[in-house]
Design a protein around this motif. Structure first.
Motif, mmCIF file in Angstrom:
data_model
loop_
_atom_site.group_PDB
_atom_site.id
_atom_site.type_symbol
_atom_site.label_atom_id
_atom_site.label_comp_id
_atom_site.label_asym_id
_atom_site.label_seq_id
_atom_site.Cartn_x
_atom_site.Cartn_y
_atom_site.Cartn_z
ATOM 1 N N GLU A 259 0.710 -1.098 -0.114
ATOM 2 C CA GLU A 259 0.077 -0.090 -0.160
ATOM 3 C C GLU A 259 0.874 1.325 0.073
ATOM 4 O OE1 GLU A 259 -2.678 -0.605 3.673
ATOM 5 O OE2 GLU A 259 -3.278 -2.502 2.833
ATOM 6 N N SER A 260 2.163 1.231 0.564
ATOM 7 C CA SER A 260 2.830 2.390 0.651
ATOM 8 C C SER A 260 4.308 1.768 0.866
ATOM 9 C CB SER A 260 2.394 3.428 1.614
ATOM 10 O OG SER A 260 2.609 2.670 2.927
ATOM 11 N N ARG A 261 5.291 2.668 0.737
ATOM 12 C CA ARG A 261 6.567 2.305 1.148
ATOM 13 C C ARG A 261 6.855 2.056 2.625
ATOM 14 N NH1 ARG A 261 11.375 4.357 2.196
ATOM 15 N NH2 ARG A 261 13.453 3.280 1.245
ATOM 16 N N GLU A 262 6.149 2.928 3.424
ATOM 17 C CA GLU A 262 6.017 2.762 4.971
ATOM 18 C C GLU A 262 5.474 1.627 5.384
ATOM 19 O OE1 GLU A 262 4.923 5.419 3.063
ATOM 20 O OE2 GLU A 262 6.993 6.581 3.471
ATOM 21 N N GLN A 263 4.495 1.310 4.675
ATOM 22 C CA GLN A 263 3.689 0.135 5.290
ATOM 23 C C GLN A 263 4.689 -1.359 5.076
ATOM 24 O OE1 GLN A 263 2.111 -1.646 2.391
ATOM 25 N NE2 GLN A 263 0.374 -2.980 3.412
ATOM 26 N N ALA A 264 5.237 -1.292 3.751
ATOM 27 C CA ALA A 264 5.797 -2.612 3.416
ATOM 28 C C ALA A 264 7.452 -2.650 4.317
ATOM 29 C CB ALA A 264 6.466 -2.225 1.846
ATOM 30 N N PHE A 265 7.824 -1.597 4.392
ATOM 31 C CA PHE A 265 8.893 -1.509 5.301
ATOM 32 C C PHE A 265 8.703 -2.047 6.865
ATOM 33 C CE2 PHE A 265 13.013 -0.076 3.133
ATOM 34 C CZ PHE A 265 12.618 -0.116 1.863
ATOM 35 N N ASP B 272 4.507 0.404 -9.264
ATOM 36 C CA ASP B 272 5.218 1.058 -8.314
ATOM 37 C C ASP B 272 5.389 0.292 -6.731
ATOM 38 O OD1 ASP B 272 5.182 3.583 -9.508
ATOM 39 O OD2 ASP B 272 3.210 4.197 -9.095
ATOM 40 N N ALA B 273 4.345 -0.451 -6.782
ATOM 41 C CA ALA B 273 4.625 -1.696 -5.686
ATOM 42 C C ALA B 273 5.768 -2.428 -5.868
ATOM 43 C CB ALA B 273 3.091 -2.525 -5.575
ATOM 44 N N GLU C 183 12.880 -2.451 -3.390
ATOM 45 C CA GLU C 183 13.620 -1.849 -2.267
ATOM 46 C C GLU C 183 13.722 -2.778 -1.011
ATOM 47 O OE1 GLU C 183 13.269 2.132 -1.161
ATOM 48 O OE2 GLU C 183 11.939 2.352 -3.031
ATOM 49 N N VAL C 184 12.580 -3.389 -0.725
ATOM 50 C CA VAL C 184 12.402 -4.159 0.326
ATOM 51 C C VAL C 184 13.645 -5.377 0.401
ATOM 52 C CG1 VAL C 184 11.202 -6.195 1.526
ATOM 53 C CG2 VAL C 184 10.097 -3.781 1.168
ATOM 54 N N ARG C 185 13.886 -5.799 -0.658
ATOM 55 C CA ARG C 185 14.531 -7.116 -1.113
ATOM 56 C C ARG C 185 16.032 -6.635 -1.026
ATOM 57 N NH1 ARG C 185 14.891 -10.194 -6.878
ATOM 58 N NH2 ARG C 185 15.228 -8.168 -7.794
ATOM 59 N N GLU C 186 16.163 -5.351 -1.429
ATOM 60 C CA GLU C 186 17.731 -4.729 -1.226
ATOM 61 C C GLU C 186 17.928 -4.440 0.059
ATOM 62 O OE1 GLU C 186 19.458 -4.622 -3.641
ATOM 63 O OE2 GLU C 186 21.164 -3.578 -2.751
ATOM 64 N N ALA C 187 16.880 -3.957 1.108
ATOM 65 C CA ALA C 187 17.184 -3.260 2.461
ATOM 66 C C ALA C 187 17.327 -4.657 3.209
ATOM 67 C CB ALA C 187 16.148 -2.563 2.863
ATOM 68 N N TYR C 188 16.479 -5.597 3.178
ATOM 69 C CA TYR C 188 16.357 -6.713 4.231
ATOM 70 C C TYR C 188 16.866 -8.019 3.567
ATOM 71 C CZ TYR C 188 13.697 -3.009 6.538
ATOM 72 O OH TYR C 188 13.052 -2.094 7.400
ATOM 73 N N GLY C 189 17.163 -8.189 2.624
ATOM 74 C CA GLY C 189 17.898 -9.440 1.884
ATOM 75 C C GLY C 189 16.536 -10.308 1.758
ATOM 76 N N LEU D 291 4.707 -21.801 5.242
ATOM 77 C CA LEU D 291 3.589 -21.206 5.283
ATOM 78 C C LEU D 291 3.529 -19.840 4.696
ATOM 79 C CD1 LEU D 291 3.377 -21.399 9.407
ATOM 80 C CD2 LEU D 291 1.739 -22.780 7.545
ATOM 81 N N MET D 292 2.283 -19.489 4.160
ATOM 82 C CA MET D 292 1.922 -18.095 3.641
ATOM 83 C C MET D 292 1.171 -17.309 4.745
ATOM 84 S SD MET D 292 0.731 -16.695 -0.030
ATOM 85 C CE MET D 292 2.362 -16.437 -0.820
ATOM 86 N N ILE D 293 1.726 -16.324 5.142
ATOM 87 C CA ILE D 293 1.002 -15.695 6.379
ATOM 88 C C ILE D 293 0.820 -14.180 5.837
ATOM 89 C CG2 ILE D 293 0.713 -14.860 8.698
ATOM 90 C CD1 ILE D 293 0.293 -17.692 8.311
ATOM 91 N N GLU D 294 -0.473 -13.409 5.964
ATOM 92 C CA GLU D 294 -0.742 -12.185 5.716
ATOM 93 C C GLU D 294 -0.359 -11.446 6.969
ATOM 94 O OE1 GLU D 294 -3.132 -11.866 1.756
ATOM 95 O OE2 GLU D 294 -4.012 -11.376 3.151
ATOM 96 N N VAL D 295 0.418 -10.324 6.949
ATOM 97 C CA VAL D 295 0.714 -9.527 8.292
ATOM 98 C C VAL D 295 0.593 -8.065 7.631
ATOM 99 C CG1 VAL D 295 2.358 -9.276 10.032
ATOM 100 C CG2 VAL D 295 2.700 -11.183 8.528
ATOM 101 N N HIS D 296 0.310 -7.313 8.750
ATOM 102 C CA HIS D 296 -0.140 -5.893 8.451
ATOM 103 C C HIS D 296 0.338 -4.847 9.749
ATOM 104 C CE1 HIS D 296 -1.875 -2.247 6.701
ATOM 105 N NE2 HIS D 296 -1.938 -2.613 5.711
ATOM 106 N N ASP D 297 1.107 -3.969 9.483
ATOM 107 C CA ASP D 297 1.378 -3.030 10.619
ATOM 108 C C ASP D 297 0.002 -2.371 11.235
ATOM 109 O OD1 ASP D 297 1.127 -1.572 8.252
ATOM 110 O OD2 ASP D 297 2.529 0.041 9.015
ATOM 111 N N HIS D 298 -1.140 -2.193 10.425
ATOM 112 C CA HIS D 298 -2.391 -1.612 10.868
ATOM 113 C C HIS D 298 -3.438 -2.267 10.179
ATOM 114 C CE1 HIS D 298 -0.321 1.589 13.165
ATOM 115 N NE2 HIS D 298 0.447 1.888 12.155
#
Ligand code: PEP
Ligand code: MN
Length: 330
Positions: A101-107, A141-142, A148-154, A291-298
């Motif tokens: 949904e956004s860079r902030e959410q994904a990170f 865009d997503a 970027e997530v791949r780059e930042a967190y491996g 497992l595949m699991i959906e997780v959200h910060d909010h």
């Protein structure tokens, strides 16, 4: 092929098959190589191959699928994504939001997913939605955020392709292509996935029998992509207490037929966050490779599937539980 067949002998058999106008699928195993044959319309005379140097036996596979079967490859397939794997000794965890949904959410989610020791991050860029007016993802865009997530967190990135163009686009940003439940019998898409260089995560269709699901995997394999992960994600029944009925018996049932790794999606498989943890535990207990699991910060603000999303803290709890179970049964 015999255990001591040389590479040259394997190549000669492949050539003989190709010359007959069929397709050869060499599958090296721990002790010997099997070579699957597809493209034949009817029976082929096995004696054509039996006397070639290095051939141990020619076996007729009488099931509707061939390449996905244990007949062809008696040991389990391990799908490798660089240094991460699905189907090996480690429990594979693919976690992340339903949609980016956004860079902030994904990170925010990715940071916790990485900290939990998971190796795969999921997030939809192209979302299959029942309503044409619902949020359908941020598209490319997503994918940029996922890269970027791949780059930042491996973390290795898993994301869904809805069509052939999507497969090509995703190839330049992600590590595993998901074919969703609604696309499981999109045969053009399956063939295209079969020509991709990326592993495919193939979800079970909403009303698919085991055979239809395995045949969908066979479509991908027949095109030459052997890196497939099956994902049980629940199916449509008369039950009203869940979004889908998670068919955990599919795990041992698939194991009996196929060498492919199989994981459980406890999020779409229940649709309700309070059920995700118990069903994730059950999935690991019945022997899922991951497992595949959906997780959200909010979760309350999620633009899709908020009702089934775990909070970051619930996700951490779940990870502890499923790892404890995996340690006991592994
Ligand atoms: C998803 O994983 O985001 C998804 C849409 O799942 P499914 O195809 O299983 O409904
Ligand atoms: Mn979802």
């Amino acid at each position: 092929m015999t255990a001591n067949a040389t590479e040259r002998e394997v190549a000669e058999v492949v050539r003989a098959i190709t010359e007959l106008g069929f397709r050869a699928h060499p599958m090296p195993g721990a002790t010997r190589t099997a070579i699957g044959i597809t493209g034949n319309k009817g029976e082929i005379d096995a004696t054509r191959f039996e006397n070639l140097p290095g051939v141990a036996e020619a076996i007729r596979v009488s099931k509707p699928y061939k390449l996905i079967t244990l007949d062809l490859r008696p040991e389990k397939t391990v799908v490798r994504v660089c240094d991460a794997a699905i189907g090996g000794t480690e429990l594979a965890i693919i976690a992340g939001p339903c949609a980016i949904e956004s860079r902030e959410q994904a990170f925010a989610v990715a940071e916790r997913v990485q900290r939990s020791g998971a190796r795969f991050f999921r997030g939809g860029a192209f979302k299959p939605r029942s309503s044409p007016y619902a949020f359908a993802g941020l598209g490319e865009d997503a994918l940029k955020i996922l890269a970027e997530v791949r780059e930042a967190y491996g973390l290795k990135i898993v994301t869904e392709a809805l069509d052939e163009a999507g497969i090509e686009t995703i190839e330049s940003y992600a590590d595993v292509i998901q074919i969703g439940a609604r696309s499981m019998q999109n045969f053009t898409l399956l063939r295209c996935a079969g020509r991709s260089r990326l592993p495919i995560l193939l979800k079970r269709g909403l009303a698919a029998t085991l055979e239809e699901w395995l045949l969908a995997a066979e479509y991908i394999m027949a095109e030459g992509n052997y890196q497939i992960v099956l994902c049980e994600r629940g199916m449509r029944t008369f039950a009203q207490h869940t979004r889908s009925t998670l068919d955990l018996a599919a795990i041992p049932a698939v194991r009996r037929i196929s060498h492919l790794p199989i994981i459980v999606d406890a999020s779409h498989g229940t649709g309700k966050s309070y059920m995700v943890r118990p069903l994730a535990r059950a999935g690991v207990a019945v022997g899922a490779d991951g497992l595949m699991i959906e997780v959200h910060d909010h979760p309350e603000l999620a633009r899709s599937d908020g009702a089934q999303a775990l909070t970051l803290d619930e996700y951490d709890e779940m990870i502890k539980e499923v790892r404890a179970i995996h340690a006991v049964i592994a």
